[in-house]
Design a protein around this motif. Structure first.
Motif, PDB file in Angstrom:
ATOM      1  N   UNK A 102     -15.945-116.680   7.966  1.00  0.00           N
ATOM      2  CA  UNK A 102     -16.845-115.647   8.817  1.00  0.00           C
ATOM      3  C   UNK A 102     -18.121-115.276   7.953  1.00  0.00           C
ATOM      4  N   UNK A 103     -18.127-115.335   6.544  1.00  0.00           N
ATOM      5  CA  UNK A 103     -19.281-114.875   6.122  1.00  0.00           C
ATOM      6  C   UNK A 103     -20.227-115.927   6.081  1.00  0.00           C
ATOM      7  N   UNK A 104     -19.981-117.242   6.347  1.00  0.00           N
ATOM      8  CA  UNK A 104     -20.827-118.391   6.516  1.00  0.00           C
ATOM      9  C   UNK A 104     -21.582-118.307   7.906  1.00  0.00           C
ATOM     10  N   UNK A 105     -20.766-118.074   8.699  1.00  0.00           N
ATOM     11  CA  UNK A 105     -21.283-117.703  10.349  1.00  0.00           C
ATOM     12  C   UNK A 105     -21.969-116.644  10.209  1.00  0.00           C
ATOM     13  N   UNK A 106     -22.020-115.544   9.634  1.00  0.00           N
ATOM     14  CA  UNK A 106     -22.783-114.423   9.427  1.00  0.00           C
ATOM     15  C   UNK A 106     -24.031-114.841   8.876  1.00  0.00           C
ATOM     16  N   UNK A 107     -24.154-115.798   7.749  1.00  0.00           N
ATOM     17  CA  UNK A 107     -25.466-116.227   7.336  1.00  0.00           C
ATOM     18  C   UNK A 107     -26.028-117.020   8.368  1.00  0.00           C
ATOM     19  N   UNK A 108     -25.259-117.771   9.226  1.00  0.00           N
ATOM     20  CA  UNK A 108     -25.991-118.482  10.167  1.00  0.00           C
ATOM     21  C   UNK A 108     -26.722-117.415  11.111  1.00  0.00           C
ATOM     22  N   UNK A 109     -26.009-116.309  11.407  1.00  0.00           N
ATOM     23  CA  UNK A 109     -26.506-115.455  12.409  1.00  0.00           C
ATOM     24  C   UNK A 109     -27.990-114.862  11.690  1.00  0.00           C
ATOM     25  N   UNK A 110     -27.691-114.482  10.430  1.00  0.00           N
ATOM     26  CA  UNK A 110     -28.971-114.059   9.688  1.00  0.00           C
ATOM     27  C   UNK A 110     -30.315-114.870   9.617  1.00  0.00           C
ATOM     28  N   UNK A 111     -29.846-116.110   9.477  1.00  0.00           N
ATOM     29  CA  UNK A 111     -30.943-117.189   9.518  1.00  0.00           C
ATOM     30  C   UNK A 111     -31.436-117.616  10.808  1.00  0.00           C
ATOM     31  N   UNK A 112     -30.697-117.202  11.955  1.00  0.00           N
ATOM     32  CA  UNK A 112     -31.218-117.601  12.948  1.00  0.00           C
ATOM     33  C   UNK A 112     -31.996-116.358  13.470  1.00  0.00           C
ATOM     34  N   UNK A 113     -31.874-115.020  13.176  1.00  0.00           N
ATOM     35  CA  UNK A 113     -32.606-113.962  13.260  1.00  0.00           C
ATOM     36  C   UNK A 113     -33.665-114.101  12.511  1.00  0.00           C
ATOM     37  N   UNK A 114     -33.825-114.498  11.310  1.00  0.00           N
ATOM     38  CA  UNK A 114     -35.007-114.811  10.572  1.00  0.00           C
ATOM     39  C   UNK A 114     -35.792-115.665  11.029  1.00  0.00           C
ATOM     40  N   UNK A 115     -35.430-116.780  11.513  1.00  0.00           N
ATOM     41  CA  UNK A 115     -36.342-117.783  12.190  1.00  0.00           C
ATOM     42  C   UNK A 115     -37.010-117.102  13.475  1.00  0.00           C
ATOM     43  N   UNK A 116     -36.340-116.243  14.482  1.00  0.00           N
ATOM     44  CA  UNK A 116     -36.792-115.700  15.673  1.00  0.00           C
ATOM     45  C   UNK A 116     -37.846-115.006  14.984  1.00  0.00           C
ATOM     46  N   UNK A 117     -37.619-114.168  13.813  1.00  0.00           N
ATOM     47  CA  UNK A 117     -38.948-113.001  13.498  1.00  0.00           C
ATOM     48  C   UNK A 117     -39.964-113.789  12.938  1.00  0.00           C
ATOM     49  N   UNK A 118     -39.823-115.025  12.274  1.00  0.00           N
ATOM     50  CA  UNK A 118     -41.022-115.613  11.682  1.00  0.00           C
ATOM     51  C   UNK A 118     -41.739-116.356  13.011  1.00  0.00           C
ATOM     52  N   UNK A 119     -41.039-116.799  14.335  1.00  0.00           N
ATOM     53  CA  UNK A 119     -41.779-117.150  15.135  1.00  0.00           C
ATOM     54  C   UNK A 119     -42.569-116.206  15.894  1.00  0.00           C
ATOM     55  N   UNK A 120     -41.934-115.211  16.018  1.00  0.00           N
ATOM     56  CA  UNK A 120     -42.718-113.865  16.273  1.00  0.00           C
ATOM     57  C   UNK A 120     -43.823-113.496  15.808  1.00  0.00           C
ATOM     58  N   UNK A 121     -43.723-113.418  14.386  1.00  0.00           N
ATOM     59  CA  UNK A 121     -44.938-113.186  13.573  1.00  0.00           C
ATOM     60  C   UNK A 121     -45.794-114.268  13.525  1.00  0.00           C
ATOM     61  N   UNK A 122     -45.573-115.515  13.445  1.00  0.00           N
ATOM     62  CA  UNK A 122     -46.412-116.472  13.911  1.00  0.00           C
ATOM     63  C   UNK A 122     -47.392-116.157  15.224  1.00  0.00           C
ATOM     64  N   UNK A 123     -46.660-115.845  16.337  1.00  0.00           N
ATOM     65  CA  UNK A 123     -47.448-115.730  17.501  1.00  0.00           C
ATOM     66  C   UNK A 123     -48.384-114.474  17.331  1.00  0.00           C
TER      67      UNK A 123
END
Length: 438
Positions: free
Chosen positions: A70-91
């Protein structure tokens, strides 16, 4: 238990010999028999107690492994959200750059228009002030004080001010987006550290459980009067039968649920059919009445009958990529589970399904919740090879495990730390929570 029964029998035999030696007690007393039985029962309780402790050790290790997954999948979720935030910041930063460039372009246009407008000798001072202005804001002040209020310059000044406001707003959005991306990156790092700690804990728990199991099996062998190897074989067989029985019960329960759902759907279909027949009969009656009215009015051309309702669309069939997805997943059988891994020879649960469907021609994120969100929800009765099966603590946002349905009631998945990619019953564990088709 055999050893305990032997002790009990010896005790009863000893009491019998003592009775023959004593003419006053030809047979064992009831209390003596109860004591002998209690000794045998105590041995049985010891065996049951050891087995209970063995099951508890397995369960504790399993729960630790599940927490790690569960913790590993929570990390995948946090990493996914961070990637989306990075894309938003770049735009947002790109929009800021464009807005700033627009300000510069409008500034140049405004300067040139101002210089072209004022060419008289009496306006040299104004031109000097334009040339010497140390910024566009001061330039506008100079032009305003020189009564440069012509309509063309005024519209350019207005456009310039609007561009400045837009650039400032874009800069603010870019700063906020960067702050959000930084916060999401920090959350991802925290989730990474938590996942790593729980993965380490799971490894330790697995090792401790294995050591304790070895001790408990040796104790069982002593109580049962058999070799350790035989005791281990018995316990493995019992565990295997228990798992198979649990899976069979779950499968029967799911089958009953599906049958009930099919019966309910059949009932609804029949009601819908009856309603269509009723509506068609009503339309037919109305048509007949219309034709009769038209005949009465000497109008022989009736209105065309309405077209029948179209047949319901057939259920969607899996795409050709589903077979490729299943084949890819099956080729990874035996490869280790590693949290946050997505190949080529180690996987976590959502990494495996992402890789499988990549081979099937569809892009899925490395996060089970997002995989569900980007797929089409289906029911268990609609499962086809290549579909995704999810486990959750609640709603879709709490999904923590995903597997690929392989057909015939089987799934392929990367289960958890310490257990490699495997193909096993859909009901090997607990009943899944959700199903979806990429």
């Amino acid at each position: 238990m055999a050893a305990s029964l032997t002790v009990a029998c010896a005790l009863v035999a000893g009491l019998t010999v003592a009775a023959h030696a004593d003419d006053d007690s030809p047979v064992p007393t009831r209390s003596e028999v109860r004591d002998a039985r209690a000794a045998a029962q105590a041995g049985q309780r010891d065996v049951a107690g050891v087995r209970a402790e063995l099951a508890a050790a397995h369960d504790a290790a399993e729960q630790t492994q599940v927490r790690a997954a569960k913790a590993a999948e929570a990390y995948n979720g946090a990493r996914y959200a961070a990637g989306q935030a990075r894309d938003k910041a770049a735009l947002a930063r790109a929009a800021e750059v464009d807005a700033t460039a627009q300000v510069r372009r409008l500034g140049v246009t405004y300067r040139r228009a101002a210089l072209n407008t004022y060419t008289g000798a009496n306006e040299l001072a104004v031109v000097d002030s334009v040339l010497e202005a140390d910024g566009l804001s001061s330039l506008l002040d100079e032009l305003g004080s020189a009564r440069m209020g012509q309509q063309a310059l005024g519209s350019r000044a207005e456009a310039f001010h609007e561009a400045e406001d837009a650039a400032a707003a874009a800069r603010d959005r870019a700063d906020k987006a960067k702050a959000e991306a930084d916060a999401k990156a920090a959350a991802a790092q925290k989730a990474h550290d938590q996942a790593q700690a729980l993965a380490d804990e799971a490894v330790q728990a697995e090792q401790a459980a294995a050591a304790r199991e070895k001790q408990l099996v040796a104790e069982l062998a002593r109580l049962q009067g058999v070799s350790v190897r035989l005791a281990q074989s018995r316990e493995d067989g019992l565990a295997r039968k228990a798992a198979e029985a649990a899976a069979e019960r779950a499968a029967r329960a799911e089958q009953a649920r599906r049958e009930e759902a099919r019966r309910e759907q059949s009932r609804r279909d029949e009601l819908a059919r009856q309603e269509r027949v009723r509506q068609q009969a009503a339309r037919d009656r109305a048509d007949r009445q219309d034709r009769q009215d038209q005949q009465d009015q000497q109008e022989d051309t009736p209105d065309p009958a309405p077209a029948p309702d179209p047949d319901p669309a057939p259920a969607p069939s899996p795409s050709g990529g589903a077979a490729a997805a299943v084949a890819f997943a099956r080729n990874q059988l035996g490869e280790p589970y590693v949290w946050a891994a997505a190949g080529p020879d180690q996987w976590d649960c959502s990494g495996l399904t992402m890789g499988a469907w990549s081979a099937g021609g569809k892009s899925l994120p490395h996060y089970s919740v997002a995989q569900y969100e980007q797929s089409t929800p289906i029911s268990a009765s609609d499962l086809q090879p290549g579909d995704l099966v999810f486990w959750s603590d609640g709603g879709p946002s709490q999904i923590y495990h995903v597997a690929l349905y392989a057909g015939n009631g089987m799934i392929i998945h990367a289960p958890r730390p310490g257990k490699p990619v495997t193909e096993e019953s859909l009901y090997y564990w607990i009943t899944p929570s959700f199903y979806a088709r990429p």
